[in-house]
Design a protein around this motif. Structure first.
Motif, PDB file in Angstrom:
ATOM      1  N   ASP A 108       0.807  -1.211   0.000  1.00 55.41           N
ATOM      2  CA  ASP A 108       0.000   0.000   0.000  1.00 55.41           C
ATOM      3  C   ASP A 108       0.847   1.271   0.000  1.00 55.41           C
ATOM      4  OD1 ASP A 108      -2.209  -1.555  -0.104  1.00 55.41           O
ATOM      5  OD2 ASP A 108      -3.043  -0.968   1.838  1.00 55.41           O
ATOM      6  N   THR A 109       2.119   1.147   0.327  1.00 55.96           N
ATOM      7  CA  THR A 109       3.014   2.301   0.262  1.00 55.96           C
ATOM      8  C   THR A 109       3.327   2.680  -1.181  1.00 55.96           C
ATOM      9  OG1 THR A 109       4.012   1.850   2.432  1.00 55.96           O
ATOM     10  CG2 THR A 109       5.328   3.143   0.872  1.00 55.96           C
ATOM     11  N   VAL A 110       3.449   1.699  -2.054  1.00 57.89           N
ATOM     12  CA  VAL A 110       3.799   1.991  -3.453  1.00 57.89           C
ATOM     13  C   VAL A 110       2.621   1.806  -4.419  1.00 57.89           C
ATOM     14  CG1 VAL A 110       6.265   1.571  -3.210  1.00 57.89           C
ATOM     15  CG2 VAL A 110       4.733  -0.351  -3.656  1.00 57.89           C
ATOM     16  N   ARG A 111       1.488   1.334  -3.902  1.00 63.34           N
ATOM     17  CA  ARG A 111       0.340   1.127  -4.789  1.00 63.34           C
ATOM     18  C   ARG A 111      -0.164   2.416  -5.434  1.00 63.34           C
ATOM     19  NH1 ARG A 111      -2.169  -3.421  -5.108  1.00 63.34           N
ATOM     20  NH2 ARG A 111      -1.592  -4.101  -2.999  1.00 63.34           N
ATOM     21  N   PRO A 112      -0.165   3.567  -4.735  1.00 66.71           N
ATOM     22  CA  PRO A 112      -0.608   4.789  -5.414  1.00 66.71           C
ATOM     23  C   PRO A 112       0.218   5.100  -6.663  1.00 66.71           C
ATOM     24  CG  PRO A 112      -0.601   5.136  -3.056  1.00 66.71           C
ATOM     25  CD  PRO A 112       0.052   3.811  -3.292  1.00 66.71           C
ATOM     26  N   TYR A 113       1.513   4.833  -6.605  1.00 67.54           N
ATOM     27  CA  TYR A 113       2.331   5.085  -7.792  1.00 67.54           C
ATOM     28  C   TYR A 113       2.015   4.075  -8.893  1.00 67.54           C
ATOM     29  CZ  TYR A 113       6.193   5.777 -10.957  1.00 67.54           C
ATOM     30  OH  TYR A 113       6.926   6.014 -12.093  1.00 67.54           O
ATOM     31  N   ALA A 114       1.815   2.830  -8.516  1.00 64.57           N
ATOM     32  CA  ALA A 114       1.458   1.817  -9.507  1.00 64.57           C
ATOM     33  C   ALA A 114       0.175   2.218 -10.232  1.00 64.57           C
ATOM     34  CB  ALA A 114       1.296   0.458  -8.843  1.00 64.57           C
ATOM     35  N   ALA A 115      -0.795   2.727  -9.474  1.00 65.15           N
ATOM     36  CA  ALA A 115      -2.056   3.149 -10.083  1.00 65.15           C
ATOM     37  C   ALA A 115      -1.857   4.386 -10.953  1.00 65.15           C
ATOM     38  CB  ALA A 115      -3.089   3.428  -8.990  1.00 65.15           C
ATOM     39  N   LEU A 116      -1.012   5.304 -10.489  1.00 60.98           N
ATOM     40  CA  LEU A 116      -0.763   6.540 -11.231  1.00 60.98           C
ATOM     41  C   LEU A 116      -0.173   6.252 -12.604  1.00 60.98           C
ATOM     42  CD1 LEU A 116      -0.498   9.716 -11.199  1.00 60.98           C
ATOM     43  CD2 LEU A 116       1.810   9.338 -10.295  1.00 60.98           C
ATOM     44  N   ARG A 117       0.762   5.311 -12.665  1.00 62.53           N
ATOM     45  CA  ARG A 117       1.457   5.030 -13.914  1.00 62.53           C
ATOM     46  C   ARG A 117       0.923   3.801 -14.650  1.00 62.53           C
ATOM     47  NH1 ARG A 117       6.111   8.029 -15.091  1.00 62.53           N
ATOM     48  NH2 ARG A 117       5.642  10.095 -14.250  1.00 62.53           N
ATOM     49  N   GLY A 118       0.014   3.080 -14.028  1.00 59.52           N
ATOM     50  CA  GLY A 118      -0.542   1.895 -14.669  1.00 59.52           C
ATOM     51  C   GLY A 118       0.486   0.802 -14.883  1.00 59.52           C
ATOM     52  N   ILE A 119       1.336   0.597 -13.897  1.00 61.42           N
ATOM     53  CA  ILE A 119       2.359  -0.449 -14.007  1.00 61.42           C
ATOM     54  C   ILE A 119       2.099  -1.518 -12.956  1.00 61.42           C
ATOM     55  CG2 ILE A 119       4.102   1.076 -15.008  1.00 61.42           C
ATOM     56  CD1 ILE A 119       5.370   1.351 -12.298  1.00 61.42           C
ATOM     57  N   PRO A 120       2.483  -2.760 -13.233  1.00 60.44           N
ATOM     58  CA  PRO A 120       2.228  -3.832 -12.278  1.00 60.44           C
ATOM     59  C   PRO A 120       3.078  -3.712 -11.026  1.00 60.44           C
ATOM     60  CG  PRO A 120       3.527  -4.651 -14.123  1.00 60.44           C
ATOM     61  CD  PRO A 120       3.124  -3.256 -14.474  1.00 60.44           C
ATOM     62  N   LEU A 121       2.532  -4.178  -9.922  1.00 62.34           N
ATOM     63  CA  LEU A 121       3.252  -4.236  -8.654  1.00 62.34           C
ATOM     64  C   LEU A 121       3.561  -5.695  -8.374  1.00 62.34           C
ATOM     65  CD1 LEU A 121       4.336  -3.187  -5.986  1.00 62.34           C
ATOM     66  CD2 LEU A 121       1.982  -3.066  -5.138  1.00 62.34           C
ATOM     67  N   ARG A 122       4.839  -6.046  -8.409  1.00 61.27           N
ATOM     68  CA  ARG A 122       5.263  -7.433  -8.210  1.00 61.27           C
ATOM     69  C   ARG A 122       5.673  -7.633  -6.758  1.00 61.27           C
ATOM     70  NH1 ARG A 122       6.786  -5.673 -13.257  1.00 61.27           N
ATOM     71  NH2 ARG A 122       6.401  -7.125 -14.986  1.00 61.27           N
ATOM     72  N   THR A 123       5.135  -8.668  -6.128  1.00 59.53           N
ATOM     73  CA  THR A 123       5.476  -8.940  -4.734  1.00 59.53           C
ATOM     74  C   THR A 123       6.445 -10.115  -4.645  1.00 59.53           C
ATOM     75  OG1 THR A 123       3.528 -10.362  -4.466  1.00 59.53           O
ATOM     76  CG2 THR A 123       3.297  -8.023  -3.876  1.00 59.53           C
ATOM     77  N   LYS A 124       7.379 -10.018  -3.705  1.00 67.18           N
ATOM     78  CA  LYS A 124       8.414 -11.022  -3.516  1.00 67.18           C
ATOM     79  C   LYS A 124       8.477 -11.406  -2.035  1.00 67.18           C
ATOM     80  CE  LYS A 124       9.666 -10.460  -7.839  1.00 67.18           C
ATOM     81  NZ  LYS A 124       9.434 -11.514  -8.864  1.00 67.18           N
ATOM     82  N   ASP A 125       8.240 -12.678  -1.749  1.00 67.44           N
ATOM     83  CA  ASP A 125       8.250 -13.127  -0.354  1.00 67.44           C
ATOM     84  C   ASP A 125       9.593 -12.875   0.310  1.00 67.44           C
ATOM     85  OD1 ASP A 125       5.634 -13.968  -0.502  1.00 67.44           O
ATOM     86  OD2 ASP A 125       6.133 -16.056  -0.977  1.00 67.44           O
ATOM     87  N   GLY A 126      10.663 -12.923  -0.462  1.00 67.87           N
ATOM     88  CA  GLY A 126      11.998 -12.725   0.108  1.00 67.87           C
ATOM     89  C   GLY A 126      12.234 -11.327   0.637  1.00 67.87           C
ATOM     90  N   LEU A 127      11.369 -10.371   0.280  1.00 68.38           N
ATOM     91  CA  LEU A 127      11.503  -9.003   0.775  1.00 68.38           C
ATOM     92  C   LEU A 127      10.674  -8.755   2.025  1.00 68.38           C
ATOM     93  CD1 LEU A 127      11.369  -7.028  -2.614  1.00 68.38           C
ATOM     94  CD2 LEU A 127      13.396  -7.619  -1.253  1.00 68.38           C
ATOM     95  N   SER A 128       9.906  -9.749   2.475  1.00 70.92           N
ATOM     96  CA  SER A 128       9.114  -9.599   3.691  1.00 70.92           C
ATOM     97  C   SER A 128       9.980  -9.866   4.917  1.00 70.92           C
ATOM     98  CB  SER A 128       7.929 -10.573   3.687  1.00 70.92           C
ATOM     99  OG  SER A 128       8.391 -11.917   3.798  1.00 70.92           O
ATOM    100  N   GLU A 129       9.518  -9.428   6.069  1.00 74.21           N
ATOM    101  CA  GLU A 129      10.255  -9.709   7.304  1.00 74.21           C
ATOM    102  C   GLU A 129      10.345 -11.209   7.541  1.00 74.21           C
ATOM    103  OE1 GLU A 129       9.558  -7.609  10.925  1.00 74.21           O
ATOM    104  OE2 GLU A 129       8.694  -5.880   9.894  1.00 74.21           O
ATOM    105  N   GLU A 130       9.232 -11.885   7.309  1.00 73.07           N
ATOM    106  CA  GLU A 130       9.193 -13.333   7.567  1.00 73.07           C
ATOM    107  C   GLU A 130      10.088 -14.081   6.582  1.00 73.07           C
ATOM    108  OE1 GLU A 130       5.678 -11.155   8.939  1.00 73.07           O
ATOM    109  OE2 GLU A 130       6.562 -11.377   6.941  1.00 73.07           O
ATOM    110  N   GLY A 131      10.019 -13.682   5.313  1.00 73.28           N
ATOM    111  CA  GLY A 131      10.850 -14.337   4.310  1.00 73.28           C
ATOM    112  C   GLY A 131      12.328 -14.087   4.532  1.00 73.28           C
ATOM    113  N   TYR A 132      12.674 -12.881   4.961  1.00 77.98           N
ATOM    114  CA  TYR A 132      14.075 -12.560   5.217  1.00 77.98           C
ATOM    115  C   TYR A 132      14.599 -13.357   6.410  1.00 77.98           C
ATOM    116  CZ  TYR A 132      18.276  -9.795   6.063  1.00 77.98           C
ATOM    117  OH  TYR A 132      19.583  -9.393   6.250  1.00 77.98           O
TER     118      TYR A 132
END
Length: 316
Positions: free
Chosen positions: A202-226
């Motif tokens: 939700d921190t970067v979703r406004p930009y994704a919506a503004l530019r119409g670009i996909p938001l890719r999620t990666k488990d390795g970037l989460s606290e739990e995944g790290y």
């Protein structure tokens, strides 16, 4: 002397028939040639102002590249009193064809660097041109930005009854997310990767919506995944470095210092400000970055050859 007047601008550049050219503007009010620049609106970040002023004065839409030396000089304020004007500049590449001129500029002219130096009316404007030419000679004028973002302020862990990855942004966090959208747009970010935690997406979703670009999620970037496998976050960073396109990566305080340390190892020691760049990265890592902060790294090259030539911290 009154409070300094903040302003921002760019040096748009291009290559034509292999020759480096820059865009100057002519202001009929002052009958002078200078760089596109203007004062910040209240609460406006410097990079956002630089892009906005460039569009308003030249009709050129640009994505910011590496920062250039600033300028400080005395002007008269609205009351006719002396004030210091502080201007920050960036190298910039045009992202869209220009439209008709508007506002206070009556001509935009692309000139080679020698002709531009001769045409500029103020000696202070030549410092930015010299820095741009030095970067070109060093092969580090062509850069791409990578923004590392720590998620904005979220609802407290103690007051959230659900699972931690689902914890949402607070009202202040949502406001900051909207501000970050404008900031990432200034760097023409085209790729977004994030921890799947709601407070990150939700921190970067406004930009994704503004530019119409996909938001890719990666488990390795989460606290739990790290925590489960610290090497995965680094691999996600390396993939972005291999692609070499303007990107943003959103993650968490425990994860980001590892990524900043990896980038610190890539600082180009031939850069005059290499020591300061490394110090900024280390300081940000020690602080785990502030919530809602965007740290923009400017890189020359891709993959194993990607080198950090400059860095900017944009705090909330």
């Amino acid at each position: 002397m009154s409070t300094p007047i903040p302003a921002a601008g760019t040096l748009p550049w291009r290559r034509r028939r292999g020759q480096l050219e820059v865009a100057l503007v002519h202001r009929p009010k002052y009958d002078d040639w200078s760089w596109a620049k203007g004062k910040l609106d209240p609460g406006e970040p410097w990079p956002v102002a630089a892009v906005r002023e460039t569009v308003e004065e030249t009709s050129l839409e640009v994505g910011l590249g590496r920062p250039l030396p600033g300028a400080s000089y005395t002007v008269l304020d609205g009351a006719g009193q002396p004030a210091t004007k502080e201007v920050r500049y960036w190298a910039a590449e045009v992202t869209r064809p220009p439209g008709p001129l508007t506002n206070e500029v009556d001509e935009v002219r692309w000139l080679d660097v020698v002709a531009a130096s001769d045409r500029l009316d103020y000696a202070r404007d030549r410092e930015q041109l010299r820095a741009l030419v030095r970067a070109d000679h060093a092969g580090t004028l062509t850069t791409w930005p990578l923004a590392l973002v720590r998620h904005a302020h979220a609802v407290g862990r103690g007051s959230w009854p659900g699972e931690d990855p689902l914890r949402p942004l607070s009202a202040a966090g949502r406001d900051r997310a909207a501000q970050l959208g404008a900031l990432l747009a200034a760097y023409a970010v085209r790729r977004l990767v994030s921890s799947p935690s709601v407070r990150c997406t939700d921190t970067v979703r406004p930009y994704a919506a503004l530019r119409g670009i996909p938001l890719r999620t990666k488990d390795g970037l989460s606290e739990e995944g790290y925590e489960a496998d610290p090497t995965r976050a680094g691999r996600h960073l390396e993939r972005l470095l291999e692609r070499g396109v303007p990107s943003a990566l959103c993650s968490h305080g425990p994860v980001l210092p590892d990524l900043l340390a990896r980038l610190c190892d890539r600082v180009d020691d031939t850069e005059p400000d290499a020591g300061a760049t490394r110090a900024v990265l280390r300081e940000a890592a020690a602080e785990k970055m502030a919530k809602g902060e965007a740290l923009v790294v400017h890189l020359a090259g891709t993959g194993a050859g990607a080198r950090v030539v400059a860095v900017e911290r944009h705090l909330p």
